[in-house]
Design a protein around this motif. Structure first.
Motif, PDB file in Angstrom:
ATOM      1  N   TYR A 226       0.849  -1.207   0.000  1.00 48.94           N
ATOM      2  CA  TYR A 226       0.000   0.000   0.000  1.00 48.94           C
ATOM      3  C   TYR A 226       0.878   1.247   0.000  1.00 48.94           C
ATOM      4  O   TYR A 226       1.711   1.433   0.893  1.00 48.94           O
ATOM      5  CB  TYR A 226      -0.898  -0.065   1.226  1.00 48.94           C
ATOM      6  CG  TYR A 226      -1.935   1.024   1.330  1.00 48.94           C
ATOM      7  CD1 TYR A 226      -2.647   1.470   0.229  1.00 48.94           C
ATOM      8  CD2 TYR A 226      -2.213   1.596   2.558  1.00 48.94           C
ATOM      9  CE1 TYR A 226      -3.605   2.461   0.348  1.00 48.94           C
ATOM     10  CE2 TYR A 226      -3.173   2.584   2.700  1.00 48.94           C
ATOM     11  CZ  TYR A 226      -3.866   3.018   1.580  1.00 48.94           C
ATOM     12  OH  TYR A 226      -4.810   3.996   1.703  1.00 48.94           O
TER      13      TYR A 226
ATOM     14  N   ARG B  38      -2.143   3.121 -13.870  1.00 43.34           N
ATOM     15  CA  ARG B  38      -3.510   3.606 -13.832  1.00 43.34           C
ATOM     16  C   ARG B  38      -3.574   5.111 -13.579  1.00 43.34           C
ATOM     17  O   ARG B  38      -4.565   5.758 -13.863  1.00 43.34           O
ATOM     18  CB  ARG B  38      -4.283   2.876 -12.718  1.00 43.34           C
ATOM     19  CG  ARG B  38      -4.246   1.352 -12.840  1.00 43.34           C
ATOM     20  CD  ARG B  38      -5.088   0.858 -14.006  1.00 43.34           C
ATOM     21  NE  ARG B  38      -6.482   1.185 -13.820  1.00 43.34           N
ATOM     22  CZ  ARG B  38      -7.348   0.458 -13.119  1.00 43.34           C
ATOM     23  NH1 ARG B  38      -6.950  -0.666 -12.547  1.00 43.34           N
ATOM     24  NH2 ARG B  38      -8.595   0.824 -12.987  1.00 43.34           N
ATOM     25  N   GLY B  39      -2.484   5.652 -12.979  1.00 38.99           N
ATOM     26  CA  GLY B  39      -2.448   7.085 -12.701  1.00 38.99           C
ATOM     27  C   GLY B  39      -2.599   7.390 -11.227  1.00 38.99           C
ATOM     28  O   GLY B  39      -3.585   7.996 -10.818  1.00 38.99           O
TER      29      GLY B  39
ATOM     30  N   HIS C  56      -3.371  11.877 -20.491  1.00 36.04           N
ATOM     31  CA  HIS C  56      -4.602  12.165 -19.742  1.00 36.04           C
ATOM     32  C   HIS C  56      -4.304  12.872 -18.413  1.00 36.04           C
ATOM     33  O   HIS C  56      -5.084  13.692 -17.931  1.00 36.04           O
ATOM     34  CB  HIS C  56      -5.335  10.844 -19.500  1.00 36.04           C
ATOM     35  CG  HIS C  56      -6.664  10.952 -18.821  1.00 36.04           C
ATOM     36  ND1 HIS C  56      -7.697  11.730 -19.296  1.00 36.04           N
ATOM     37  CD2 HIS C  56      -7.144  10.360 -17.680  1.00 36.04           C
ATOM     38  CE1 HIS C  56      -8.753  11.610 -18.495  1.00 36.04           C
ATOM     39  NE2 HIS C  56      -8.440  10.799 -17.505  1.00 36.04           N
ATOM     40  N   MET C  57      -3.148  12.548 -17.815  1.00 33.44           N
ATOM     41  CA  MET C  57      -2.838  13.073 -16.480  1.00 33.44           C
ATOM     42  C   MET C  57      -1.478  13.759 -16.463  1.00 33.44           C
ATOM     43  O   MET C  57      -0.729  13.665 -15.486  1.00 33.44           O
ATOM     44  CB  MET C  57      -2.892  11.923 -15.449  1.00 33.44           C
ATOM     45  CG  MET C  57      -4.270  11.264 -15.392  1.00 33.44           C
ATOM     46  SD  MET C  57      -4.398   9.947 -14.156  1.00 33.44           S
ATOM     47  CE  MET C  57      -4.282  10.893 -12.633  1.00 33.44           C
TER      48      MET C  57
ATOM     49  N   VAL D 178     -10.121   6.592  -0.257  1.00 30.78           N
ATOM     50  CA  VAL D 178      -8.801   5.972  -0.105  1.00 30.78           C
ATOM     51  C   VAL D 178      -7.814   7.100   0.210  1.00 30.78           C
ATOM     52  O   VAL D 178      -8.074   8.264  -0.108  1.00 30.78           O
ATOM     53  CB  VAL D 178      -8.426   5.213  -1.412  1.00 30.78           C
ATOM     54  CG1 VAL D 178      -8.318   6.165  -2.602  1.00 30.78           C
ATOM     55  CG2 VAL D 178      -7.152   4.396  -1.278  1.00 30.78           C
ATOM     56  N   ASN D 179      -6.687   6.769   0.816  1.00 28.61           N
ATOM     57  CA  ASN D 179      -5.703   7.808   1.111  1.00 28.61           C
ATOM     58  C   ASN D 179      -5.260   8.554  -0.148  1.00 28.61           C
ATOM     59  O   ASN D 179      -4.951   9.753  -0.091  1.00 28.61           O
ATOM     60  CB  ASN D 179      -4.478   7.208   1.820  1.00 28.61           C
ATOM     61  CG  ASN D 179      -3.469   8.252   2.229  1.00 28.61           C
ATOM     62  OD1 ASN D 179      -2.454   8.446   1.562  1.00 28.61           O
ATOM     63  ND2 ASN D 179      -3.742   8.980   3.295  1.00 28.61           N
ATOM     64  N   CYS D 180      -5.248   7.860  -1.285  1.00 33.91           N
ATOM     65  CA  CYS D 180      -4.762   8.440  -2.539  1.00 33.91           C
ATOM     66  C   CYS D 180      -5.549   9.682  -2.967  1.00 33.91           C
ATOM     67  O   CYS D 180      -5.064  10.465  -3.779  1.00 33.91           O
ATOM     68  CB  CYS D 180      -4.824   7.389  -3.643  1.00 33.91           C
ATOM     69  SG  CYS D 180      -4.085   5.811  -3.153  1.00 33.91           S
TER      70      CYS D 180
ATOM     71  N   LEU E 231      -9.630   7.807  -6.103  1.00 38.25           N
ATOM     72  CA  LEU E 231      -8.552   7.866  -7.096  1.00 38.25           C
ATOM     73  C   LEU E 231      -9.071   7.258  -8.404  1.00 38.25           C
ATOM     74  O   LEU E 231      -8.960   7.864  -9.459  1.00 38.25           O
ATOM     75  CB  LEU E 231      -7.320   7.104  -6.589  1.00 38.25           C
ATOM     76  CG  LEU E 231      -6.177   6.980  -7.619  1.00 38.25           C
ATOM     77  CD1 LEU E 231      -5.665   8.342  -8.052  1.00 38.25           C
ATOM     78  CD2 LEU E 231      -5.028   6.136  -7.059  1.00 38.25           C
ATOM     79  N   GLY E 232      -9.626   6.046  -8.273  1.00 39.36           N
ATOM     80  CA  GLY E 232     -10.167   5.374  -9.460  1.00 39.36           C
ATOM     81  C   GLY E 232      -9.865   3.889  -9.449  1.00 39.36           C
ATOM     82  O   GLY E 232     -10.731   3.072  -9.720  1.00 39.36           O
ATOM     83  N   CYS E 233      -8.617   3.522  -9.074  1.00 38.50           N
ATOM     84  CA  CYS E 233      -8.222   2.110  -9.117  1.00 38.50           C
ATOM     85  C   CYS E 233      -8.169   1.462  -7.741  1.00 38.50           C
ATOM     86  O   CYS E 233      -7.684   0.348  -7.605  1.00 38.50           O
ATOM     87  CB  CYS E 233      -6.881   1.958  -9.839  1.00 38.50           C
ATOM     88  SG  CYS E 233      -5.516   2.871  -9.100  1.00 38.50           S
TER      89      CYS E 233
ATOM     90  N   ILE F  39     -10.284  10.873  -9.551  1.00 36.77           N
ATOM     91  CA  ILE F  39      -9.166  11.651 -10.104  1.00 36.77           C
ATOM     92  C   ILE F  39      -8.757  11.102 -11.465  1.00 36.77           C
ATOM     93  O   ILE F  39      -8.458  11.862 -12.383  1.00 36.77           O
ATOM     94  CB  ILE F  39      -7.973  11.617  -9.114  1.00 36.77           C
ATOM     95  CG1 ILE F  39      -8.379  12.267  -7.783  1.00 36.77           C
ATOM     96  CG2 ILE F  39      -6.752  12.308  -9.709  1.00 36.77           C
ATOM     97  CD1 ILE F  39      -7.397  12.022  -6.645  1.00 36.77           C
ATOM     98  N   GLN F  40      -8.754   9.766 -11.582  1.00 36.31           N
ATOM     99  CA  GLN F  40      -8.324   9.172 -12.857  1.00 36.31           C
ATOM    100  C   GLN F  40      -9.314   9.476 -13.975  1.00 36.31           C
ATOM    101  O   GLN F  40      -8.928   9.736 -15.116  1.00 36.31           O
ATOM    102  CB  GLN F  40      -8.101   7.660 -12.676  1.00 36.31           C
ATOM    103  CG  GLN F  40      -6.830   7.400 -11.859  1.00 36.31           C
ATOM    104  CD  GLN F  40      -6.649   5.967 -11.410  1.00 36.31           C
ATOM    105  OE1 GLN F  40      -7.521   5.124 -11.581  1.00 36.31           O
ATOM    106  NE2 GLN F  40      -5.504   5.686 -10.797  1.00 36.31           N
ATOM    107  N   GLN F  41     -10.579   9.487 -13.634  1.00 39.59           N
ATOM    108  CA  GLN F  41     -11.608   9.804 -14.615  1.00 39.59           C
ATOM    109  C   GLN F  41     -11.513  11.282 -15.041  1.00 39.59           C
ATOM    110  O   GLN F  41     -11.635  11.611 -16.229  1.00 39.59           O
ATOM    111  CB  GLN F  41     -12.955   9.457 -13.976  1.00 39.59           C
ATOM    112  CG  GLN F  41     -14.196  10.122 -14.540  1.00 39.59           C
ATOM    113  CD  GLN F  41     -15.291  10.264 -13.453  1.00 39.59           C
ATOM    114  OE1 GLN F  41     -15.119   9.910 -12.283  1.00 39.59           O
ATOM    115  NE2 GLN F  41     -16.422  10.801 -13.855  1.00 39.59           N
TER     116      GLN F  41
END
Ligand SMILES: [Ca+2]
Ligand SMILES: [Ca+2]
Ligand SMILES: [Ca+2]
Ligand SMILES: [Ca+2]
Ligand SMILES: [Ca+2]
Lengths: 506, 506
Positions: free
Chosen positions: A401, A423-424, A446-447, B129-131, B200-202, B227-229
């Motif tokens: 993690y 994944r970013g 994208h990022m 999530v922490n991200c 985050l997304g993932c 964020i990823q989206q």
């Protein structure tokens, strides 16, 4: 564009960078037999039944039937070999090819009183327990509101390091020692010019006990106080601000960057939000950059034990001494026991998604993560948050993690972080800057505001691993010298200090 | 000043409020025999050998030899009885003496669309999530910087709820269900006018999976994005701000306080930084206030299982149904097993420090914590972060550690918190306000800016428990109606959301 990718010169398999069709001619003259999906392996030459199959120059399994050149190599013809308990400690260790001292690279860093090298010059407000976290953050907020940093241009910022732990735990076990090490590794981190610790007063994690455990820091480098002693929240904040202005900031502001050898760099290696290209583009390129840093006499810290799981024998073989390899195996056994106790499972086997993406065996999967540590010797195995002492490539036992892994790596002294992501992930940390390396071009595009380096150019056929490794290595020196990383520009690092806790919270 | 303190009318022992000397006359005419230190127990009448010794109206042990009136009662003449497995589920349950509906108290609160009652009207930015924690905090910072709250006077603030968990965990076990419940209990908390979730997304803890588990919230009450989206950090922050201004804040701003019955209050009970007076002043006074709230049809949530340990049979006897008592015992057994697995120990036995302070048995110690829940029936036993469903006094299984306990209690729906402290905890929380009750006058004076109520007046002989309970009860109604608590004035609550994690972090 080359439709396949060879991860190591001698490998009998390559990775398809696009879907390959039956009859297609590969650059080495081989003809594709059947179809091979993107990300999957294709045989470059005939492989006998039971023959070892190499990827990254490492065995990932054995052929379960004869494989012809041009065939798809996957679960139907590749299986795991009996390998797992032949640790062969140190059998593949080799002398490091150091760059001659006179030719070594330098960066502009901070030489601290204890000899350590910093890449940043922050002042930290560090809480001993969650109960003092709000006070630490309010001190930082007041520094900003009142513009107290204005007279101190050499200080990169005043930052709060806070967390959710510190009380209602036994102070006798390894979990408590881990928390103490994690906090102390930040208190004494060379990226801090000075720190103030703030406690509540009655917490289990007493600040004076840490001072007793680790020894009194050099005068002026650390100050502490508690809310109960000061008579409450507001008075504590005011006392911190007064001490900052009168003493801490003027002292920290005296630091100046100077040329330091690249051997002073300790680079934490991390991946988060991995994808099918992580092990093909960004991770091997980072591994080459790490090899270059180690040749300069520098250090790197691999971590994320659960993601190394299954490939530990590859690291034990690179151990400089048998004890180093044995220490890794001891950690692997600890994880098996710990996960079993908590009804969990440590198992890095390829998931159905991994298999669909082309990963066949656990070795192949773990190698994709481990290859970011390059090919030099494993010089030490560290407990979580233990200080890095030996130069070269070390492995620290941490969860996979991201925030917990990085928190341990930074506590160990890492003064820079290289983070690969498919994944970013938008990970940033303070006081150690994070360089984020994208595994693929679409995500990078994208990022782009969050990504420092695009390693997707390798899959695009536009750059070699060596070229990307060179960009990573130069970015390491630039950011270490004070150049801003993307996550610093975006202001990350006030939420990502997350110490790993393995004990019962009472 | 009365030199002794009687905790319950029928008790054969009282607590010395000052050191008592041989020959000193007590108010009831008894003469002190030998000396009795401050905080220790003195016998008010003769007690036969093997006679039950009561404190708080509850058995704390049996006389191990005859005890004469005026004698010091401690380890030399008081021992534990064999009691621990006679749970006698429900044997002491009794009908609740409700205040007639027409005479019930009210407070000024927010009635939400789902029928729940809020005491605050915040807008929450909650990370999965922490991200995504940094993004959530930066949204809040930008709301302040840009003055975006200016047109929305009915919104108490935009706050970030972030944490260190959410990925690299199994999504199949109870630990994951706990994290989901904890977050969702905040997403759906009546103290929020609306929330935005940021992922985050993932991550493992997918926001859509929570929506699927718990059901789609009413339109407009919850929004989410990743964020990823959105294509990175800055774009996500801007998208959140735009949504806040165009939709979320205008909707939340429509809420208005209205008179609501006190039966809509769910008060979390917590103690932190306890001292020798906790069980003598603040906790029993809070218990009386809780009895009064329950008589109004309201609810209270006791927690901190490790601190109840050893007195569980006292709660099982007050259980409204045998299953409720059995659910508590099941949790006690879980803790024994969990602590043993992690080389910990659940053991609330008096420490040497407790004994020096006058606490003789585990029962006496746990009673000092449990008495803050008053004397009404135990209506339900809740898993961590499980929603409170039955009115009256419930027990939620949480650690004793303040932020983790309160996080679970608030997730369960608590819209107010009463927190007793002897050493001086400065705990505050958002979105649920915290009323802090000092156990002793010196600490209250020393930390008056952080303490809402002084229960030390009881030990000073200036007020009765009933008088302090009345002040607590009135403060509950005042703060529930929007009156500011001390920790709100000081700006606490941005660091104290700390979900309890019982699984292995991978
Ligand atoms: Ca990873
Ligand atoms: Ca990771
Ligand atoms: Ca934090
Ligand atoms: Ca407590
Ligand atoms: Ca507590």
């Amino acid at each position: 564009m080359n439709p396949i990718f060879l991860l190591h010169p001698g490998d009998p398999v390559a990775v398809a960078l696009a879907d390959l069709s039956d009859g297609e001619a590969l650059p080495n003259g081989v003809t594709v037999r059947g179809s091979v999906p993107r990300g999957h392996k294709v045989a470059l030459r005939d492989i006998d039944r039971d023959g070892a199959v190499f990827k990254y120059g490492q065995v990932i399994g054995h052929a379960t039937r004869p494989i012809a050149a041009g065939e798809h190599v996957h679960s139907h013809n590749l299986g795991m070999s009996d390998h797992t308990d032949d640790y062969a400690h140190g059998s593949l260790a080799k002398p490091t090819a150091y760059v001659p001292e006179a030719e070594r690279d330098t960066f502009m860093g901070y030489r601290r009183g204890d000899g350590k090298a910093g890449t940043r010059n922050y002042v930290g407000i560090i809480s001993s327990v969650n109960c003092s976290a709000t006070v630490a953050h309010h001190v930082v907020r007041e520094v900003e509101r009142r513009g107290l940093l204005e007279g101190f241009p050499n200080v990169d910022g005043v930052i709060a390091i806070t967390h959710g732990l510190g009380c209602c735990i036994s102070n006798k076990n390894e979990a408590f020692a881990m928390l103490q090490r994690t906090i102390w590794g930040h208190v004494r981190h060379p990226n801090f010019g000075a720190v103030m610790m703030v406690g509540l007063g009655c917490e289990t994690n007493q600040i004076p006990a840490m001072v007793e455990t680790f020894g009194k820091p050099p005068a002026g480098s650390m100050h502490y106080l508690t809310i109960q002693q000061m008579g409450g929240t507001r008075k504590t904040i005011e006392a911190c601000l007064e001490k900052l202005v009168s003493e801490v900031l003027p002292a920290a502001n005296k630091a100046r960057r100077e040329p330091l050898p690249a051997s002073e760099l300790i680079v934490a290696l991390q991946c988060g939000g991995s994808d099918g290209l992580s092990g093909i583009t960004a991770n091997p390129a980072l591994g080459l950059a790490v090899d270059r840093l180690v040749a300069q006499g520098g250090s790197a810290v691999l971590a994320e034990t659960p993601e190394v799981y299954g490939a530990e024998h590859l690291l034990t073989r690179r151990a400089v001494r048998p004890e180093v390899g044995e220490a890794l195996i001891e950690r692997i056994r600890w994880w098996e026991d710990y996960a079993a106790k908590l009804d969990g499972e440590i198992n890095n086997n390829p998931t159905p998604g991994n298999k669909a993406g082309g990963l066949t065996t656990i070795l192949e999967k773990s190698l994709g993560a481990v290859c970011k540590a390059g090919s030099t010797n494993l010089v030490s195995v560290l407990r979580y948050a233990e200080p890095v002492k030996e130069r070269g490539m070390s492995m620290m036992d941490t969860p996979g993690y991201d925030p917990m892994g990085v928190t341990g790596q930074v506590a160990g002294g890492s003064n820079l972080l290289c983070f690969t992501t498919g994944r970013g992930s938008v990970f940033g940390y303070k006081p150690t800057p994070s360089i984020k390396i994208a595994t693929n071009t679409p995500m990078y595009r994208h990022m782009e505001e969050d990504m420092d380096i695009n390693a997707g150019t390798i899959a695009d056929g536009e750059e070699t691993h060596e070229q990307v490794a060179d960009r990573i290595y130069r970015e390491i020196l630039r950011v270490a010298s004070g150049g801003q990383s993307k996550s610093e520009a975006l202001g990350f690092g006030d939420c990502e200090f997350v110490p790993w806790n393995i004990s019962a919270q009472m």
